[in-house]
Design an enzyme around this catalytic site. Structure first.
Site, mmCIF file in Angstrom:
data_model
loop_
_atom_site.group_PDB
_atom_site.id
_atom_site.type_symbol
_atom_site.label_atom_id
_atom_site.label_comp_id
_atom_site.label_asym_id
_atom_site.label_seq_id
_atom_site.Cartn_x
_atom_site.Cartn_y
_atom_site.Cartn_z
ATOM 1 N N ASN A 1 -22.989 33.389 -4.387
ATOM 2 C CA ASN A 1 -22.453 34.079 -5.641
ATOM 3 C C ASN A 1 -21.683 32.946 -6.555
ATOM 4 O OD1 ASN A 1 -20.998 35.748 -7.374
ATOM 5 N ND2 ASN A 1 -19.508 36.375 -5.999
ATOM 6 N N TRP A 2 -22.204 33.005 -7.797
ATOM 7 C CA TRP A 2 -21.713 31.810 -8.569
ATOM 8 C C TRP A 2 -20.749 32.124 -9.291
ATOM 9 C CZ3 TRP A 2 -27.123 29.606 -10.400
ATOM 10 C CH2 TRP A 2 -27.738 28.858 -9.610
ATOM 11 N N LYS A 3 -20.379 33.472 -9.479
ATOM 12 C CA LYS A 3 -19.241 34.059 -10.226
ATOM 13 C C LYS A 3 -19.358 33.621 -11.664
ATOM 14 C CE LYS A 3 -16.532 34.484 -6.128
ATOM 15 N NZ LYS A 3 -15.219 34.157 -5.632
ATOM 16 N N SER B 1 -14.712 32.771 2.291
ATOM 17 C CA SER B 1 -14.739 31.346 2.183
ATOM 18 C C SER B 1 -15.492 30.579 2.995
ATOM 19 C CB SER B 1 -13.113 30.776 2.221
ATOM 20 O OG SER B 1 -12.615 31.185 1.070
ATOM 21 N N GLY C 1 -18.932 31.713 -2.175
ATOM 22 C CA GLY C 1 -18.545 31.340 -3.479
ATOM 23 C C GLY C 1 -18.554 29.962 -3.610
ATOM 24 N N GLY C 2 -17.443 29.218 -3.465
ATOM 25 C CA GLY C 2 -17.387 27.971 -4.122
ATOM 26 C C GLY C 2 -18.466 26.879 -3.658
ATOM 27 N N GLY D 1 -9.568 31.474 -1.031
ATOM 28 C CA GLY D 1 -8.954 30.758 -2.041
ATOM 29 C C GLY D 1 -7.665 30.478 -1.452
ATOM 30 N N HIS E 1 -17.606 43.875 -5.430
ATOM 31 C CA HIS E 1 -16.923 42.430 -4.944
ATOM 32 C C HIS E 1 -15.594 42.704 -5.142
ATOM 33 C CE1 HIS E 1 -15.715 38.182 -5.292
ATOM 34 N NE2 HIS E 1 -16.832 38.134 -4.492
ATOM 35 N N GLU F 1 -15.333 40.859 3.174
ATOM 36 C CA GLU F 1 -14.706 39.916 2.496
ATOM 37 C C GLU F 1 -13.043 40.036 2.958
ATOM 38 O OE1 GLU F 1 -15.757 39.308 -1.980
ATOM 39 O OE2 GLU F 1 -15.645 41.074 -1.535
ATOM 40 N N GLU G 1 -13.257 41.020 -6.585
ATOM 41 C CA GLU G 1 -13.035 40.617 -7.955
ATOM 42 C C GLU G 1 -13.279 41.899 -8.885
ATOM 43 O OE1 GLU G 1 -13.348 36.062 -6.863
ATOM 44 O OE2 GLU G 1 -14.923 36.845 -8.080
#
Length: 261
Positions: free
Chosen positions: A10-12, A215, A236-237, A178, A100, A172, A102
């Site tokens: 997921n590149w956001k 994460s 994610g990251g 994070g 998601h 999640e 967010e």
């Protein structure tokens, strides 16, 4: 039967069209040297980079699916700024992330809007990746299981058990994303098992892939991917760099690329 592992990035709100194409090119170079069987591989760029990523994967013959990060549940209308499932399917998108954390926190998505999007995705032959998970406050007050179960049950409202093989869930633990806090692999597996048990109440939960989305990174991915109920990762990251994303894919290959059930 076996569930094929799914490694999803997921590149956001990162990457331009050019950066997306470069990423696919570099990832493809890594994958050409990997030993089969590969897991299923997915990247979810921002809307502006979807077409570029799709074109790059097609031109290279890369074994990479492309998905969207969200969508509107309605097919068309006066909804400024929204993207419909019809538009996504027309582009050649295969997957869509729904609910998601967010999106729930910043854009007021609810369990009920998630359910509407699940139905829209299934109607248009998109694979929904349905995100569920608890906050730090909910975890510390002992609400994890009840909260996650409620999210899963509402997401499944009026979904036919015959459609379960088309679903993907992602757990999640919001408190572990994070923040420097860690959800241990055993606990992640336990909650993923809880999700599967809820699915088994109304259908065959063993047909549904459940990802871990807290994460996941190269340092912890192998331990997580060896767990019984974890069928991959929503990353994610660590999905923003081809090297780290491929390292997680490599760990999935080490486990055999599937989970036997």
């Amino acid at each position: 039967m076996a569930r094929r592992l799914l490694i999803a990035g997921n590149w956001k709100m990162y990457k331009t069209v050019g950066e997306a194409r470069q990423f696919i090119t570099e990832l493809h170079r890594h994958l050409t040297g990997a030993n089969p069987p590969l897991p299923e591989i997915l990247v979810c760029p921002p809307f502006t980079a979807l077409q570029g990523a799709l074109q790059a994967a097609s031109e290279l013959g890369a074994p990479v699916h492309v998905g969207a990060q969200t969508m509107e549940s309605r097919e068309e209308g006066a909804y400024t700024g929204e993207i419909s499932p019809v538009m996504l399917k027309d582009m050649g998108v295969d997957f869509v992330i729904i609910g998601h954390s967010e999106r729930r926190e910043y854009y007021n998505e609810t369990d009920h809007s998630v359910n509407a999007k699940v139905h829209a995705a299934l109607k248009h032959q998109l694979t929904p990746i349905i995100c569920v998970g608890e906050s730090l406050e909910q975890r510390e007050s002992g609400q994890t299981d009840a909260h996650v179960e409620q999210q899963v049950r509402v997401a499944l409202n009026d979904v036919s058990p015959s459609d379960y093989p088309k679903l993907v869930f992602a757990y999640e633990p919001i408190w572990a994303i994070g923040t420097g806090k860690t959800c241990e692999a055993a606990e992640a597996d336990r909650v993923c098992g809880l999700i599967r048990n809820v699915l088994n109440d109304t259908g065959n939960g063993d047909t549904v892939r459940i990802l871990y989305g807290g994460s996941m990174k190269p340092e912890n991915s192998l331990e997580l991917l060896k767990k019984t109920h974890i069928d991959g990762g929503l990353i994610g990251g660590a999905s923003l760099k081809p090297d780290s994303f491929f390292e997680i894919i490599r760990h999935a290959v080490e486990t055999g690329g599937t989970v036997s059930v």
